[in-house]
Structures are given as C-alpha cells and as structure tokens.
Design a protein around this motif. Sequence first.
Motif, short mmCIF file in Angstrom:
data_model
loop_
_atom_site.label_atom_id
_atom_site.label_comp_id
_atom_site.label_asym_id
_atom_site.label_seq_id
_atom_site.Cartn_x
_atom_site.Cartn_y
_atom_site.Cartn_z
N ASP A 20 118.24 43.14 25.53
CA ASP A 20 116.99 43.24 26.30
C ASP A 20 115.84 42.54 25.58
O ASP A 20 115.03 41.86 26.20
CB ASP A 20 116.65 44.72 26.54
N TYR A 21 115.78 42.75 24.25
CA TYR A 21 114.72 42.10 23.49
C TYR A 21 114.83 40.58 23.60
O TYR A 21 113.85 39.87 23.77
CB TYR A 21 114.77 42.52 22.01
N LEU A 22 116.08 40.11 23.48
CA LEU A 22 116.29 38.65 23.55
C LEU A 22 115.90 38.11 24.92
O LEU A 22 115.35 37.02 25.03
CB LEU A 22 117.74 38.31 23.23
N LYS A 23 116.19 38.89 25.96
CA LYS A 23 115.82 38.43 27.31
C LYS A 23 114.31 38.32 27.46
O LYS A 23 113.79 37.38 28.04
CB LYS A 23 116.39 39.38 28.36
N MET A 24 113.61 39.34 26.91
CA MET A 24 112.13 39.27 26.96
C MET A 24 111.64 38.01 26.25
O MET A 24 110.78 37.28 26.76
CB MET A 24 111.52 40.49 26.26
N ALA A 25 112.20 37.77 25.07
CA ALA A 25 111.77 36.60 24.29
C ALA A 25 112.05 35.32 25.06
O ALA A 25 111.20 34.41 25.12
CB ALA A 25 112.48 36.58 22.95
N THR A 26 113.23 35.25 25.67
CA THR A 26 113.58 34.04 26.41
C THR A 26 112.61 33.80 27.57
O THR A 26 112.17 32.67 27.79
CB THR A 26 115.04 34.12 26.90
N SER A 27 112.23 34.87 28.27
CA SER A 27 111.29 34.63 29.39
C SER A 27 109.91 34.24 28.87
O SER A 27 109.24 33.40 29.47
CB SER A 27 111.15 35.85 30.32
N LEU A 28 109.48 34.83 27.78
CA LEU A 28 108.19 34.42 27.21
C LEU A 28 108.23 32.94 26.83
O LEU A 28 107.31 32.18 27.13
CB LEU A 28 107.85 35.28 25.99
N ARG A 29 109.33 32.55 26.17
CA ARG A 29 109.43 31.15 25.72
C ARG A 29 109.45 30.21 26.91
O ARG A 29 108.85 29.13 26.87
CB ARG A 29 110.70 30.97 24.89
#
Lengths: 504, 504
Positions: free
Chosen positions: B415-424
């Motif tokens: 989930d954390y990685l998904k958040m980061a990916t959308s921010l990026r």
Amino acid sequence: MITIRPETPGGFPEFLPAEQMALDDAKNIIKRWFERFGFAPIETPAVELKDVLTAKGSLDKQIYSVSRLQAERNLEAVLAKPKKGEEKEAKERLSTLAEELKIELSGDDDADRLALARVLMGRTSTDMALHFDLTVPLARYVAGHQGNLTFPLRRYQMQKVWRGERQQSGRFREFYQCDIDVIGRGSLDPMFDAEIPSIIYQIFSEMQIGRFLIRISNAKILEEYLLGVGVPAASLSEARSIIDELEKVGTARTVAALVSASGIPAETAEDVVAFLRNDVSTTALIERLQGMSGSDRFAAGVAELSRVIDGVRMLGVPEDYFKVDLTIARGLDYYTGTVYETTLVDHPGIGSICSGGRYDDLASYFTDEKFPGVGISIGLTRLISRLLSAKLIEAKKSTPATVLVTAIDRSRMGDYLKMATSLRRSGINCEVYFDNDPLGKQLRYANRKGFFFAVIAGEREFAQNSVQVKTLTVGGSHTYQIGDLVENVRYLHTLIGKEDPPRR
Amino acid sequence: MITIRPETPGGFPEFLPAEQMALDDAKNIIKRWFERFGFAPIETPAVELKDVLTAKGSLDKQIYSVSRLQAERNLEAVLAKPKKGEEKEAKERLSTLAEELKIELSGDDDADRLALARVLMGRTSTDMALHFDLTVPLARYVAGHQGNLTFPLRRYQMQKVWRGERQQSGRFREFYQCDIDVIGRGSLDPMFDAEIPSIIYQIFSEMQIGRFLIRISNAKILEEYLLGVGVPAASLSEARSIIDELEKVGTARTVAALVSASGIPAETAEDVVAFLRNDVSTTALIERLQGMSGSDRFAAGVAELSRVIDGVRMLGVPEDYFKVDLTIARGLDYYTGTVYETTLVDHPGIGSICSGGRYDDLASYFTDEKFPGVGISIGLTRLISRLLSAKLIEAKKSTPATVLVTAIDRSRMGDYLKMATSLRRSGINCEVYFDNDPLGKQLRYANRKGFFFAVIAGEREFAQNSVQVKTLTVGGSHTYQIGDLVENVRYLHTLIGKEDPPRR
C-alpha cells in the motif's frame, strides 16, 4: 601567424549541438527520475589522491595522473638527447635551468641531467589522478563525510570519468556515468534492491528507445549452485566468465569450457546450462528455486531474490519488463546479492545499457565501519552514441528554442523584442533574428536549426495590429492579433509538444 | 588491512548534498534562461591537445597536463636516489624494468637511469592537458566544426575548468564556469550585445540573491578617451589596471598613480577620474558622451554603447538594474567593444559575479576566418560558495523529495509503495521509508533531511481507508481518504511551493 590545427585528442568524444541536446535530454530524464525517487545529487572532484584511487590496486594501467605542464616541459627538455649540432644550445639550457633550480652542475652531462630530472620530477608530478569510475569516489566520500550524512544515503552522481583505454579499442577515454546508489550504515533492507528496477523502468520508458528487459538475479544463487554441483571454489571466477558468454557462444561450447575449467563431468555441465537457461515464468522459476535444496547461502539468495521480485511488482513494473536471469555473471567478484542488467530487446547488440547490484561493504579501504549498498550505473555517453548510430533517438534540432521571431522591418525591433519577451515569460524558448537579412534567409536559418514556429510581422501586419505564425515543421501559417500571440503559440506548442515536449 | 585516509586533494571543493542541491538549483536556473533565449548546449572534452591550450602561450604555470600513472610511477622509481642499504634492490628493479622495456644496460648507473628515464618519459607524458577556461575550447570547437555549425552560433557551456592555483591563494583549482556566447561568421549585429544583460537580469532575478547591478561600458570609449587626453599607447594597459582599482583605492591615489604611470599632468588625471566617476543618469551620460569630440573610434564606441542601452531597455530590463560604468577596465586586452560586469549592490565584497564582453576575433589561432563574438561567464562554484557563506542562499534540504511515505506496518508495504507511485506519477518527488524503525525515528529522519510532508498510515487509517499527512515544516496534520491523497498533497505542495517550488 602560426595556425594550430583545431583538433581534439583521440578517444575523447565531442558532439555537435543537436547530438549534445539529445544527450542532455537523456540526462534530464535520468536526473528527473533519480530525484523523483528521492535521490540527492552529489559531485566529487574530477581528481582523487593517487593513494585513494589505487587503494584496490587493480586498474593502474588505465589511470591518468595529473601533472604540472610547465615543469613537465622542463623535465622533457632535460631528458631529451640533444640533436646533432645543437649540443651547445642544449648545454646552455641545462645551465639556465640549473641556475633557476639552484643546482650546482658537476660537468658530467649524465649526472647533471639526472640531478636536474630528479628535482623537476618532484615539481612535475602531483598527488592527484583523474577518477576512472564514481564508485571509488563515493566510497571515499561516504567514509570522509559520514558524520555529516544522513543514512540511508540516497545519492546520484552524473559525472565524466576517464580511462586510458587503448586507442584501437574504439572505446571512449572520457565518458559520462550516471550512478545511483543507496548506502546504509551497518545494514540495508532488501526493499532498496527492489526499488532500483522501478527507477530503471521509468527512465527507459520515458526515453522511448523501444522495448527493454531488466534482468535480475542474485549473486549468491549462481555461486552456491556452482559450488553445490562440484565446481571448486578456485574455479568459480573462471566459471562465471564462461557463463557470462553463454548467450553469445551457445550451449555446446559453454559445456565444454565449464568441463575444462572446473573438472565437473560433461553431464553436470549440461545440467548447469539447462538450469541457467530456462524459459519458465518468473513466478515458476522462483518456485522452482524455493523447492531446491542447497546451502543456507543459496536459500538466503533465493529468499532475497523473491522479496526483490515481490517489491518490483508492488512498485508497478509491468511483468514484460523484468525477468529473473540466472546467467548474469559479470561483476560478481564485487556484488554480493542482487544483480541487474538491462538490455534492449530488439537491439541485443547494444549490450547492457545499465548494470549494477548489491555490495556488502562499500568503503572497506577507508574505514572499519560497514556500509552496505545497492546501485546501478548508466554509461550515458556510450549509450547515446549507440542509440544515435542505431537511429533509436534522433538529433534534429540544434536549438532548444521553438520560436524564431523574424525581423523584416528593423525599425520595429522594439516590437519584435516585446513579442519575444512575452513568449519567454510564458515559458517558451525563443530567439529573435538580429542580422539584417531578407525573410527568405531568416526562414532558411529557422529551418536549418529546427525551430517549430516563425513569427513574422511587417508593415501589413503592424497596420492591422496582427502577427503571422508560420508552422515550419508541417507548413501553413495563421494570423493572430498581437495581443493573442502568446496564447496561440502556447496552444500550437501543446499540439506539437506531443512529439517534442518543451524543455523546461 | 591498510586503511587509506578518505581525503580530497587541497583546493578541490566538494559539497555535502544540501549545498550541492543549492549549486544544482542555481545551475538549473542558469540553464533554463540560457535555453529560453535560444542558446544550445555544447560540451567539450575536459582535455585539449597541449598545442591548442598553449596557443596563446600565457597561462602555462597554471595548466595541468595529463600523464599515465603507471609509467609515471616507473619513471619516479628510476629517477629516485636509492636509499642507504637498498642499493641492491634498486639495482634489481632497474634490471627488471630494463628487461621489460628491452633496453640494454651499460652498467654505468647514471647513464642507465637516464636511458630508462628517456623511454619512460615518452610513455608517461601524453599530448593532453586539462582546459583552464571554456574560451579556448570554444575557439577550437568553432574553428574545427565550422562546416557543421549554423551561424550565428548561440551556445552555452557549463563545465568544470582546472587551474593550478597556488594553494595559499584560497582559490579553487577546480570550478564550474557557465559561459554563454554568440559567435558570428564575419560579422555580428550589436543587438546581440544588448541581449546579454537581459539574460543576466532574468537569471539573477530568479535566483533571488538581492539587488544587483549590471554595469555596461564599451572598451573603445575608455581607450580612446585615455589616448585623447595624452596617455601614451604604451601606458594604456597600466592605466587601465589603475582605473580598475579606482573604487577600491579612491580618487587621490588613482590620480597619483595615473600621473606616475602615464606622465599626464595631475590636472588631466583629475579630469579623467571625474569623467569616469559620474553620478548622472544613464540617459544623461550617453548624451554627454555623444556631445564629446573624440576620435572616430571613440564615436563608434559611443554609438555601439547607445544602441546596446536602447536594446537593453527594449528587452524590458528595469532601469534600476543596469548602469553605464566607464570604469570597467578589466579584460580590455581581450574585449574590443561592449563590456559587462555585475555586482551585488548590498554585497560589493563578493566582487563581480558575472563578466564578459565583445571580441573581434574568437579563433584567430586556429583559422584565418573571422569569428566575432560576445559573451559572459559566471564562475558558479565561487559564486555559490560566497552566496552560501554570506547566507544569501540557504542549504537546508538534503533531499530533492518533498514527501516521505512512512512505513509503520511493514505488512502493508504494498500500500505504501502504491501511494508513492501515484505521488510520483503526478510529478511529486517522494521516498518510502524501508528500514524497520518506529515512527518517531522515521519522522526524525524526515526532519533531518528536510522533507516537507510525511504520509502516515497504520491500522486505524487503513481501517477507514484513510491516510494522514503531516506538514513537517510548520507542524499540523490532515487526514484524507487514500484516493484523495495525491490531489491533496499536490495542493499542499502548491502552498509551500511559493517558497520552494518543486524541482522539475
């Protein structure tokens, strides 16, 4: 007047503006994605202390040291054999130098030259040499600044490196390396290894250079597997070199080479090749590896690899873009865990465009503290040269500007400059034509440099408070009110921008 | 294991990540405005052929040449006086080397060493030396590539240069120069001279380093004026050096120095100083110059200056930011028309932060064709060092990322990685915390590196499909639905962006 030939030393690449812009574009994409993942830039001097650079003692032959030119020229003069008929002048030169250096000459020519050369050598050589990679400088940087750095340190570094390659090899003696590494203090979670392929994926996707494949493995797996089938520890390094050539030389020759290098039976060597060369899916391969019995270190390698692949998936790298490839065998003297190589699917001849991996201890030559790390390196100059040769990228524009404001009525220069200033204020790169030339010549200039648009305004346009915008790439032109120029150019820009976005 | 001290050679600056980012930010601003005006990047190798670099024959003492380290070490060994008690080993080393180099030794130690040194000198030295500025390389580039370049060539070049400055001088031996030049073939309109100050204006305005003043003059005016009042041509260069010190030493000492250097009467010298030091407006000064009688060359200089000032105004540079200053006297051996210097109004001690001018003939050492040009140079490393010392810019952040996604429940890493990916994906630089640490430690890390926001999601947040965003710089936190995270961070980003815009 003596005219000197305007040449560069052999092996040192130099680009024309259009090619340089292609290289810069790639550099910007790389930089943007490095920063998007939170990597901070560092730069180290071009030179390091000789002791630092030769700590490992390996690459000596390729290292360029730095000397003082003036002293070097004197040293050359002292060591040169005087030409016939010039012995007297040579003698006088020695005396002059001796006087400058405050050395008493003995009269014995050899002894005198030697005495002078000794002093001049001290003045010629420095304690510095040009760095040949960015890893040694990073190790020195981390060890030297550790008290002022926050770990894990995410750093990128895009600098030239120098290697005294043999001229015939066709290799560059100066080239850009773009390195990215995460350095932990004491330990570093395997998730960091998973992040690297997703950065690679973003960079090469945006560069639009065709399909690519990120190949991932773990050094522990190949090594422990080879030891497990009976390859002696002493033959490991050679066996790896053989396996590295597998794709190139094929199964039969690899088997034969493995047998001769390691003494394992041909049947075992065949098993090795079959194990390494497999066509199952990533998931199936990892399951197979997990089911195999092996040393603890083998199991550790499999566990790391499995976590890395999980992370790569969680980071959204599409399944088509990565693959577990157990044949990755280069650099394994250095890497101790995850390893990566990336190749262009339709252009295997270009070779690995980006390689790297995990290492246990970055700075062991400089400090007792342990700094594990993981990183990759892109050899940018070589990559761009090859992409240009293969026409995978094109160097068409030799200006970063999209708009040329032509000047057909030089008494209206103030108006042209105002148009340019408003375009620039809205973020559009633009140039004004300053020389006193007919419009035809101005437009030829615009086409030659690759501008997208020419802004044209003469008596007729000014009378109507209007301006013409010519689209140079596809032809055609539009007329706008001067006050609407910026808005309309911005709009046209967006249309064209789909192929060539404005450089920010 | 021998541990090597992780040091850099003296005089070679190296920055920590936060300072490096400040330097990079300045570099990006400079680059953006160079390109906004249609200047294209070029890069030349770090080295040039020695003959090319020494064409002018002036800077020899500061030039670093490039040698081959391995051969150099052998040369040093051959020239070294053997230590007491080590004569035998030294002798053996000579024999080994002689064998490698296929040289027959005579038995005479001096002669043998000299013979070996001659061969080794040839292997040690190369034909290359590090460039000490970007002007000689540009001249060589233009002369060498003229057939493949479009003129006028607008090029910028931001590279390191190297100078063997004396260590005590406190000067850098390696530093960035950011050069911009327009090169014409045969001729070049004075409008190009007018454009340069408007580029400088844009760059330093955006850098927000306080008030600055672009001082503009024309080399012909000072020179012809001095000749006109009776300064002999042979004393011109010395007179200029004296005038260059005028602001520092004051009127009285300048008058005395001018009298003694040029033999003009004290009264005349006083007139000279009064003429140079004037407090009238730019317009009034130009009118006064236009009203003066002088040589044709004086009149030409005044006409050029007047056109340049007109252009600077048309390009929208505010009246407060530029000024005609007839005392600019440095570099006039080289410049033949317009000259520029830029100083910080509230920090005169920092000196000129950007200088340049117009020259008649760029590449006279390399070609008979005439290439007039105009350009400026910013000594970036020195500038940033001084701005940092004077606290005119601050180096606070050591990460280019604004958001840290914390990880307090490692089972939710996906989930954390998904958040980061959308921010990026939405252009926000962000990092995920990977090590297994309590939230407090994760937030301390975020504060230390200078992140603006921390994204926090644990059991409670996930249960409500929400996420917390902590604003680290000003305190306070908000809770959003996970699906609204990107939009809200983008909004917060814009708020904070007023002080520190996102790095693109």
